[in-house]
Design a protein around this motif. Sequence first.
Motif, mmCIF file in Angstrom:
data_model
loop_
_atom_site.group_PDB
_atom_site.id
_atom_site.type_symbol
_atom_site.label_atom_id
_atom_site.label_comp_id
_atom_site.label_asym_id
_atom_site.label_seq_id
_atom_site.Cartn_x
_atom_site.Cartn_y
_atom_site.Cartn_z
ATOM 1 N N MET A 2 47.409 44.727 39.955
ATOM 2 C CA MET A 2 46.760 43.482 40.343
ATOM 3 C C MET A 2 46.715 42.525 39.155
ATOM 4 O O MET A 2 46.375 42.903 38.057
ATOM 5 N N GLN A 7 42.281 39.401 40.579
ATOM 6 C CA GLN A 7 40.989 39.990 40.236
ATOM 7 C C GLN A 7 39.884 38.934 40.249
ATOM 8 O O GLN A 7 38.777 39.188 40.734
ATOM 9 N N LYS A 10 39.060 38.100 43.878
ATOM 10 C CA LYS A 10 38.251 39.153 44.497
ATOM 11 C C LYS A 10 36.809 39.091 44.027
ATOM 12 O O LYS A 10 35.886 39.340 44.788
#
Length: 179
Positions: A2, A7, A10
Amino acid sequence: MMGLADQLLKAGLVDKNKVKVTNQNKSKQQKENRRSGTETVDEARLAAQELQRQNAEKARLANAQRDAAAQQKAIAAQITQMVQQNKQSKGHNGDIAYNFTFGTKIERIYVTPAVREHLVAGRLVIVGEGGSYELVPRVIADKIAERNPDIVVRVKQATTEVEEDDPYAAFKIPDDLMW
């Protein structure tokens, strides 16, 4: 794997538009750099490369020290093996004290008259190892001296040449003198 943008999305720290604008700016900058032939300096990447280089240098030095220590240990084992395989008897109940210098000290071993003659003639050589002294043939002593000359006791052969200004030239030393 990722990416950082994924990140941050999210985690809710940035929105999709902010990521999109950042990616567009980054690609524009790369395109501009390709056109103009200039390259931007990424300080974080340079710092990471420098850190990686330093770590590699430390690892190389540690490996070199470890290899040197292993080599010294192997040489010591070779010397011990050569001495043990080739040591000669000092003679049973040796009654003649044979004095020699080892480093800065005068040492003494007790040998038989025949062994003393071999020592004086240079056929046998004294090797000091592990706090004890062993007698080995000159050929083996030469091989040991190649690896560690400090443990081989070299007996100086008596010379018959007299120096011109020697004040003791008239006083000859007897061949059978033991000190």
